[in-house]
Design a protein around this motif. Structure first.
Motif, short mmCIF file in Angstrom:
data_model
loop_
_atom_site.label_atom_id
_atom_site.label_comp_id
_atom_site.label_asym_id
_atom_site.label_seq_id
_atom_site.Cartn_x
_atom_site.Cartn_y
_atom_site.Cartn_z
N ASN A 1 -77.94 7.88 18.35
CA ASN A 1 -78.66 7.28 17.22
C ASN A 1 -79.76 6.91 18.56
N GLY A 2 -80.31 6.82 19.20
CA GLY A 2 -81.33 6.50 20.58
C GLY A 2 -80.64 6.36 21.96
N ASN A 3 -81.21 6.67 22.22
CA ASN A 3 -80.95 6.43 24.21
C ASN A 3 -79.95 7.02 24.63
N LYS A 4 -79.36 7.73 23.97
CA LYS A 4 -77.93 8.34 24.87
C LYS A 4 -78.56 9.68 24.86
N THR A 5 -77.51 10.22 26.12
CA THR A 5 -77.96 11.66 27.18
C THR A 5 -76.57 12.19 26.96
N ILE A 6 -76.51 13.63 26.65
CA ILE A 6 -75.44 14.56 26.61
C ILE A 6 -75.99 15.89 27.72
N THR A 7 -75.01 15.59 28.38
CA THR A 7 -75.35 16.54 30.18
C THR A 7 -74.16 17.98 29.66
N LEU A 8 -74.28 19.21 29.68
CA LEU A 8 -74.14 20.08 29.82
C LEU A 8 -73.59 20.78 30.85
N SER A 9 -72.09 20.13 31.30
CA SER A 9 -71.70 20.37 32.80
C SER A 9 -72.10 22.23 33.77
N GLY A 10 -72.67 22.64 33.90
CA GLY A 10 -72.64 24.29 34.06
C GLY A 10 -72.79 25.04 33.53
N PRO A 11 -73.46 26.43 33.57
CA PRO A 11 -73.47 27.02 32.42
C PRO A 11 -71.83 27.65 32.18
N GLY A 12 -71.97 28.22 30.59
CA GLY A 12 -70.27 28.19 29.97
C GLY A 12 -71.24 28.37 28.05
N VAL A 13 -69.86 28.39 27.56
CA VAL A 13 -70.06 28.40 25.98
C VAL A 13 -69.85 27.24 25.41
N TYR A 14 -71.05 26.17 24.72
CA TYR A 14 -70.86 25.54 23.81
C TYR A 14 -70.80 25.23 22.96
N VAL A 15 -70.07 24.91 21.86
CA VAL A 15 -69.81 25.36 20.75
C VAL A 15 -69.78 23.19 19.67
N PHE A 16 -70.83 24.35 19.01
CA PHE A 16 -71.08 22.29 18.18
C PHE A 16 -70.95 22.27 16.39
N ASN A 17 -70.19 21.63 15.88
CA ASN A 17 -69.92 22.21 14.67
C ASN A 17 -72.02 21.36 14.12
#
Length: 236
Positions: free
Chosen positions: A1-17
């Motif tokens: 809801n604002g001012n948030k950071t998500i870091t994807l740490s390293g190459p790979g597979v990431y799955v989200f709903n």
């Protein structure tokens, strides 16, 4: 809801709903770890992605052509009810940003809703429609689907009584390639350098060189090391 950071740490597979940012100044950071780290970011989203005034950046090397999004939603949960990927422009002179190539088979892609600006670096594929609205800048950097590197295990080698070890001469013309050696029969012995192009071995076997490119693709080649029997001077 604002001012948030998500870091994807390293190459790979990431799955989200699903992914939805509703406030200002949310940020996606793609951490490649090192410029030579192999592999890609493969991001699979079952439903929709909606981004409001969000940012995207890369750290520790890498490129936009190593980031791939597959968004399977039909847009029914997004603001326009039809776009799998829906990105709003930034606000107050701060453009929003998105990086990576997107494949949206079941819905539209809409970039640039709002009054400010949006910067996209990547490529966009939709099975339906792509909407590029006002103040949108698109830099074409398509995802590089796997290209096999070059692998050469070098010439066959022999072991003798005088030379009980030998150096294998592997090589690759692919920039940034990494090397890994294994054996076929399990009888080979690595004295040193199993993760280099030129390991030292001390037992006969078929040795397999695996070369990995920066995109994570691999190629293999083999070399045979034989043992020439020794005749020791036991007899006059």
């Amino acid at each position: 809801n604002g001012n948030k950071t998500i870091t994807l740490s390293g190459p790979g597979v990431y799955v989200f709903n699903s992914i939805k940012s509703t406030g200002n100044s949310c940020s996606f950071v793609f951490d490649f770890k090192t410029p030579a780290t192999p592999g890609n970011f493969l991001i699979y989203v079952w439903r929709d992605v909606e981004l409001t005034n969000s940012q995207a950046s890369m750290i520790n090397g890498g490129s936009e052509s190593r980031i791939y999004w597959e968004i399977q939603g039909n847009g029914s949960t997004n603001s326009d009810l039809s776009s799998s990927l829906y990105i709003q422009n930034g606000s107050n002179g701060n453009p929003s940003a998105f990086i990576g190539s997107v494949w949206a088979p079941n819905g539209n892609i809409t970039i640039g809703a709002g009054t400010s600006a949006c910067n996209v670096k990547g490529a966009l594929w939709s099975n339906k429609q792509i909407n590029i609205n006002n103040a949108v800048s698109v830099t074409y950097a398509p995802f590089i689907f796997c290209t096999a590197p070059n692998a050469n295990a070098g010439p066959d080698k022999s072991l003798t009584c005088d030379f009980p070890t030998t150096t294998l001469n592997g090589s690759s013309s692919t920039p940034g390639a990494t090397f890994n050696w294994t054996t076929v029969n399990g009888t080979g012995i690595f004295v040193s350098g199993a993760n280099t192009a030129t390991p030292v071995v001390s037992a006969p076997d078929k040795y397999v060189l695996t070369v990995t490119g920066l995109g994570g693709c691999t190629a293999t080649d083999t070399v045979l090391v034989t043992d020439i029997p020794c005749i020791l001077p036991y007899y006059p």
